[in-house]
Motif scaffolding. Structure first.
Motif, PDB file in Angstrom:
ATOM      1  N   LEU B  15       0.835  -1.200   0.000  1.00 44.35           N
ATOM      2  CA  LEU B  15       0.000   0.000   0.000  1.00 44.35           C
ATOM      3  C   LEU B  15       0.874   1.254   0.000  1.00 44.35           C
ATOM      4  CD1 LEU B  15      -2.821   1.294   0.260  1.00 44.35           C
ATOM      5  CD2 LEU B  15      -2.600   1.061   2.740  1.00 44.35           C
ATOM      6  N   VAL B  16       0.577   2.184  -0.905  1.00 39.46           N
ATOM      7  CA  VAL B  16       1.252   3.482  -0.892  1.00 39.46           C
ATOM      8  C   VAL B  16       0.204   4.593  -0.880  1.00 39.46           C
ATOM      9  CG1 VAL B  16       3.315   2.649  -2.135  1.00 39.46           C
ATOM     10  CG2 VAL B  16       1.460   3.702  -3.426  1.00 39.46           C
ATOM     11  N   VAL B  17       0.574   5.696  -0.253  1.00 36.99           N
ATOM     12  CA  VAL B  17      -0.243   6.910  -0.290  1.00 36.99           C
ATOM     13  C   VAL B  17       0.333   7.768  -1.407  1.00 36.99           C
ATOM     14  CG1 VAL B  17      -0.889   8.972   1.012  1.00 36.99           C
ATOM     15  CG2 VAL B  17      -0.785   6.749   2.159  1.00 36.99           C
ATOM     16  N   ALA B  25       4.795   9.653  -3.978  1.00 35.65           N
ATOM     17  CA  ALA B  25       4.127   8.603  -3.203  1.00 35.65           C
ATOM     18  C   ALA B  25       4.967   8.273  -1.983  1.00 35.65           C
ATOM     19  CB  ALA B  25       3.928   7.365  -4.066  1.00 35.65           C
ATOM     20  N   HIS B  26       4.346   7.534  -1.055  1.00 40.47           N
ATOM     21  CA  HIS B  26       5.054   7.150   0.171  1.00 40.47           C
ATOM     22  C   HIS B  26       4.479   5.817   0.634  1.00 40.47           C
ATOM     23  CE1 HIS B  26       6.693   7.274   4.231  1.00 40.47           C
ATOM     24  NE2 HIS B  26       7.388   8.351   3.912  1.00 40.47           N
ATOM     25  N   TYR B  27       5.335   4.860   0.959  1.00 37.51           N
ATOM     26  CA  TYR B  27       4.842   3.583   1.481  1.00 37.51           C
ATOM     27  C   TYR B  27       4.079   3.816   2.781  1.00 37.51           C
ATOM     28  CZ  TYR B  27       7.382   0.897  -1.976  1.00 37.51           C
ATOM     29  OH  TYR B  27       7.802   0.358  -3.158  1.00 37.51           O
ATOM     30  N   GLN B  50      -4.528   9.288   6.276  1.00 35.76           N
ATOM     31  CA  GLN B  50      -4.856  10.680   5.955  1.00 35.76           C
ATOM     32  C   GLN B  50      -3.752  11.623   6.460  1.00 35.76           C
ATOM     33  OE1 GLN B  50      -7.694  11.793   4.260  1.00 35.76           O
ATOM     34  NE2 GLN B  50      -6.884  13.879   4.372  1.00 35.76           N
ATOM     35  N   ASP B  51      -3.238  11.366   7.651  1.00 36.56           N
ATOM     36  CA  ASP B  51      -2.143  12.187   8.198  1.00 36.56           C
ATOM     37  C   ASP B  51      -0.923  12.124   7.281  1.00 36.56           C
ATOM     38  OD1 ASP B  51      -3.634  12.915  10.351  1.00 36.56           O
ATOM     39  OD2 ASP B  51      -2.629  11.580  11.793  1.00 36.56           O
ATOM     40  N   LEU B  52      -0.600  10.890   6.845  1.00 40.80           N
ATOM     41  CA  LEU B  52       0.551  10.714   5.957  1.00 40.80           C
ATOM     42  C   LEU B  52       0.309  11.439   4.631  1.00 40.80           C
ATOM     43  CD1 LEU B  52       3.236   9.463   5.082  1.00 40.80           C
ATOM     44  CD2 LEU B  52       2.031   7.318   4.596  1.00 40.80           C
TER      45      LEU B  52
END
Lengths: 336, 336
Positions: B15-17, B25-27, B50-52
């Motif tokens: 999952l990435v944001v 993107a960020h894991y 959501q914070d990330l």
């Protein structure tokens, strides 16, 4: 070996190994927590489960506990695929004869299958919640297999190699919703609520000689409200074996590990006596078939569908007389 | 927020944001490894994601990396349910008019849906493998939602509350297999190979005012071999909104977290000019619809289905002109 999934409040439950005689069980913790995990990496995980199974059968598993099927979720409580066949053409012939429609010739060469919902299965002893009796509640006693990965365009023989586990299914059907739904042309949908599966799923070696090239040669027993209504032979009259059913799915797509493939209602031909009268001594594996027979013989069905608080028990015994999968034993209840 | 699943060699990916502008993107490691995990426990996990997401959008996420949709699996690489509607009745009207059959009156009150295979989805830039061109390869540009848990017998309004994420789908269809398959009476099966989904799935707030009570009021663009063939309005002509589609499933069963529900081919009515001639200025979201129009107007279809090495790009832009979900952009290839 025999595998089950115990309720633990989570969506996927806890994988347990169950002894051959279904008397004891042992958590597979440390090997795999969930059955899907074992299926995803079967070559690596299944030998470890097999070792535990043997220790359990020898009475040497230290943390074994009495097995209780009421604690079982479906072996896969949710799955990535549930594709159900109609592999016993006799069932199709009876249902169609009752509504005076012929079975197309292609049905004998090309399996009939539908894609079912797989996000919310029932455990073997879970109640079956249905909103209304008027929907025409029926059970369907079936055999089902769980697959590993099977590639697109696999042959039936290749597909047979992809079978990992066998279990029983109660493909609950809402008969009075079916005519309107099929008339819309897109297949079953609301007429197929959550399906239930037997307490345990077993590897092919557990079936011994009863497993023969994709067919289970044993008797499927259905007991409705305590009365035995079906003692159907699952082997010889299965028109399409499980390898053929899986290959049917594979024609245009891959089948991935953890897919469940069902046989459809197990069904046997009637026997015509010297007096020209046909009887069905082996009974039936769903009420719709009994009603079809009544319609053919008497012009109308007399057996009613299930009512709230009716019970249905589905079980299969091995050549040794022991229950192979444990019993599906459920009560129909009103959904709230 | 925007979520995607990166390929990592495993069945469910990582999952990435993804940032709002799809640039970085960020894991989500440490929050949730897989999207299904987040959906299973949405109330607890989604605020952390959501914070990330906010940190990432502010350019302050320390381990952010450039987002590349070619690394994406489907947001859910496999799912417990894929139920696809036919929510744009105009599409049904055209297809039926071409074969001179009426649309039953009930179709305007009762959604048409089919259960699809969900064990093996394609990523947004994955090739689409098909065994034969002769199967009649078509794309279908659709909108899809991913749900949380929605109880049996939920109303359309209750079902709307169960929607977690929105994405795009390419519901690949093999048109020449459909007539025989539907004639068998059990719905689509071999005619629906693996479905592909957009690189990212987004929460409803990302759509702002474009999301209105279960409909997405934006334009769905389809580009076939580099030529824009569809600029279809997805909002006003969606006969059944997503709450109604989900409630249709819920009539007889629970819908569990991670279920994917599709809109069916997005379709707009033609416009009849002063000369009495009807044109379809917004184009089409599947070739079958173009062929239906040709059949209605000229007596026969002239546009052929897709060939190996054809490409299809499906995308939707927000009111700000930015791609909301990233683009599905795939090549049709011969399955080996």
């Amino acid at each position: 070996m025999k595998l089950a999934t115990y309720k633990d409040g989570s969506r996927d439950g806890q994988l347990v190994v169950v002894s051959r005689d279904l008397s004891t069980a042992h958590y597979a913790t440390g090997i795999a927590d969930k059955l899907q995990q074992a299926l995803d990496d079967w070559g690596f995980i299944s030998p470890q489960l097999q070792d535990l199974y043997e220790t359990l059968n020898n009475g040497k598993a230290r943390h074994a506990f009495p097995f209780d099927s009421r604690q079982c979720m479906a072996p896969l409580p949710r799955a990535y695929q549930w594709a159900d066949g109609s592999a016993y053409i006799n069932h199709v012939e009876l249902v169609r004869a009752a509504r005076k429609s012929d079975v197309p010739g292609t049905f004998y060469a090309d399996p009939l299958m539908y894609q079912g919902g797989s996000d919310d299965f029932l455990g073997a002893n879970d109640d079956v919640p249905v909103p209304k009796e008027a929907y025409g509640i029926d059970f369907e006693a079936e055999i089902a297999v769980i697959t590993g990965d099977v590639r697109m365009m696999s042959t039936p023989e290749q597909a047979l190699d992809g079978i990992r586990l066998v279990m029983l299914a109660n493909d609950v059907s809402l008969r009075n919703l079916i005519p309107d739904e099929l008339a819309k042309g897109f297949g079953f949908f609301q007429s197929k609520p959550a399906t239930a599966f037997s307490p345990v799923a077993v590897t092919l070696d557990e079936l011994g000689e009863s497993w023969d090239k994709g067919r289970v040669h044993l008797t499927l027993q259905s007991t409705w409200n305590g009365r035995k209504v079906g003692m159907c032979e699952a082997g010889p009259e299965m028109t399409f074996h499980f390898g053929q059913l899986i290959a049917h799915i594979c024609k245009t797509r891959n089948v991935r590990a953890g897919s469940i493939v069902g046989s459809g209602t197990v069904s046997n031909k009637g026997v015509t006596g010297a007096d020209g009268k046909t009887t069905w001594p082996k009974g039936y594996s769903c009420i719709a078939e009994k009603r079809a027979i009544e319609t053919i013989q008497d012009g109308k069905p007399t057996t009613e569908f299930m009512k709230f608080h009716d019970t249905i028990r589905i079980e299969m015994k091995g050549l040794d007389g022991q229950s192979v999968f444990g019993a599906i034993d459920q009560e129909i209840v009103e959904a709230k």
